[in-house]
Write an enzyme that holds these catalytic residues in place. Structure first.
Site, PDB file in Angstrom:
ATOM      1  N   ASP A   1       9.538   2.692   1.353  1.00 19.30           N
ATOM      2  CA  ASP A   1       8.339   3.360   1.855  1.00 19.30           C
ATOM      3  C   ASP A   1       8.284   3.130   3.358  1.00 19.30           C
ATOM      4  OD1 ASP A   1       5.786   4.034   2.705  1.00 19.30           O
ATOM      5  OD2 ASP A   1       4.786   3.297   0.905  1.00 19.30           O
TER       6      ASP A   1
ATOM      7  N   LYS B   1       3.244   9.964   8.464  1.00 16.52           N
ATOM      8  CA  LYS B   1       2.526   9.570   9.673  1.00 16.52           C
ATOM      9  C   LYS B   1       3.073  10.176  10.962  1.00 16.52           C
ATOM     10  CE  LYS B   1       0.336   5.356   7.890  1.00 16.52           C
ATOM     11  NZ  LYS B   1      -1.068   5.810   7.992  1.00 16.52           N
TER      12      LYS B   1
ATOM     13  N   PHE C   1       0.862  -1.179   0.000  1.00 22.26           N
ATOM     14  CA  PHE C   1       0.000   0.000   0.000  1.00 22.26           C
ATOM     15  C   PHE C   1       0.896   1.225   0.000  1.00 22.26           C
ATOM     16  CE2 PHE C   1      -2.429   3.474   1.760  1.00 22.26           C
ATOM     17  CZ  PHE C   1      -3.637   3.362   1.073  1.00 22.26           C
TER      18      PHE C   1
END
Length: 393
Positions: free
Chosen positions: A218, A247, A133
């Protein structure tokens, strides 16, 4: 449960399921809803509030900055952007440069644009793994290895290729003269919390070196201490070319970063990429305070210790078949129990997790969670699992 009062006719697009709870306050590992009920937050807004809710140092930095200067655009320098970039570069080993944006998707978008610019015309393909993702923009959705998410928006943009997770032979077979980069997560978070083995990441590094490709890590969910190291790839000892971060960087204030080795970053020239809000004074003030607390608290060490305690507690519960992950990014694979109803019942019992797959619960609590809170969490999870086992799910 129905929607909270006043939300039934709220003109917000239905891109998420209708909320059943409205939170109004948070402190540390706890959230409070409008009725005053408290919830032990074991998800941290999807691994975002890594210092807990309303951390005083971050709150004070944001409040002070909001009264001084919020935005100027990237036409001008401001106070906090350079120190934040310097800290990220140092934590990543040095020798790189940083681009600031607002979300993980934007950081990954930057990384993939940079790969194309660095590789030159004709080399434009980015290879990623099934189960990955990487975001919900059109480009990052195309890179995401979940075909079911592609179908409503087909056709996807060109230049994205998917291979089996943890299969170096499949990856090698997918590389041809059109490939510019490989993007990989050290732990597939949305894919079910599946860590990449050291041999897999080392093999990707080797292939990228042999074929002159960029290795993009990532670290949107795994970065900044969550796995027990500052970055997930550091467990494997590899050296990526590009790293994306988001995040946890602002502890809830939207900010992300794309770091690249200086010689790779040099492919971008003025005008090649940009972000109106990226790196503005408010967000970088939050990030600067967040990073200072993280270093003062040595959050990688805290995550490693607390993660071992949480893993042990979960592993001992009846109904848990396996616990996987690293540090404080864990999944509890359930033994013959549907994770969705368990997550719903935990919410009703005042514990926040999410059913990351139909059979697994994901936990990503604050990196400052206490031993007592971990014990309370495992007790509550155990009680809900016992009820499901007794009731036959």
């Amino acid at each position: 449960m129905g929607a909270p009062e006043g939300m039934e006719r709220c003109p917000i697009m239905s891109t998420y399921a209708a909320p059943s709870i409205r939170f109004v306050e948070g402190s540390g590992s706890w959230l409070t809803d409008r009725e005053g009920k408290r919830y032990l937050d074991l998800l941290s807004g999807l691994a975002v509030t890594s210092l807990g809710h309303a951390h005083p140092a971050v709150a004070e930095a944001v409040a002070a900055q909001a009264q001084r200067l919020v935005h100027t655009s990237n036409l001008y320098a401001t106070e906090h952007a350079a120190p934040v970039a310097q800290t990220l570069d140092r934590l990543l080993g040095g020798g790189g440069q940083v681009f600031f944006a607002n979300s993980g998707a934007e950081a990954n978008e930057c990384a993939m644009k940079l790969a194309r610019k660095w590789a030159g015309h004709g080399r434009y393909v980015v290879v990623s793994a099934y189960g990955s993702f990487h975001g919900r923009t059109m480009a990052t959705l195309a890179a995401t290895g979940q075909p079911a998410k592609h179908e409503p928006f087909a056709p996807m943009p060109e230049g994205y290729r998917h291979v089996a997770w943890a299969d170096l032979a499949h990856l090698e077979s997918a590389i041809d003269e059109t490939v510019a980069a490989v993007i990989i997560e050290p732990i597939q978070g949305e894919g079910g919390v599946h860590p990449a083995e050291t041999e897999y990441l080392a093999g990707i590094r080797r292939l990228c070196d042999e074929r002159n490709l960029l290795m993009i890590l990532d670290e949107v969910q795994t970065g900044l201490g969550r796995t027990g190291a500052w970055f997930g790839f550091q467990h494997a000892g590899v050296a990526p070319d590009v790293v994306t971060i988001a995040k946890a960087l602002g502890n809830g204030v939207p900010i992300s970063a794309c770091w690249a080795r200086a010689e790779v970053a040099a492919a971008f020239r003025p005008g090649d990429h940009g972000s109106t809000f990226g790196g503005n004074p408010l967000c970088t003030a939050a990030a600067r305070a967040t990073l200072e607390v993280m270093e003062d608290e040595d959050v990688p060490a805290r995550a490693a210790r607390a993660g071992a305690l949480l893993r042990g507690g979960l592993s001992a519960l009846a109904g848990v078949a396996e616990v996987r992950g690293a540090g404080l990014l864990l999944a509890a694979e359930l033994d013959g129990i549907d994770a969705g109803p368990v997550a719903a019942d935990l919410l009703a019992a005042g514990v926040i997790v999410n059913a990351v797959t139909p059979t697994a619960l994901r936990l990503a609590p604050s990196l400052l969670i206490s031993d007592e809170e971990i014990e309370e969490a495992t007790d509550r999870i155990g009680a809900v699992l016992d009820a499901h086992r007794a009731g036959g799910d």
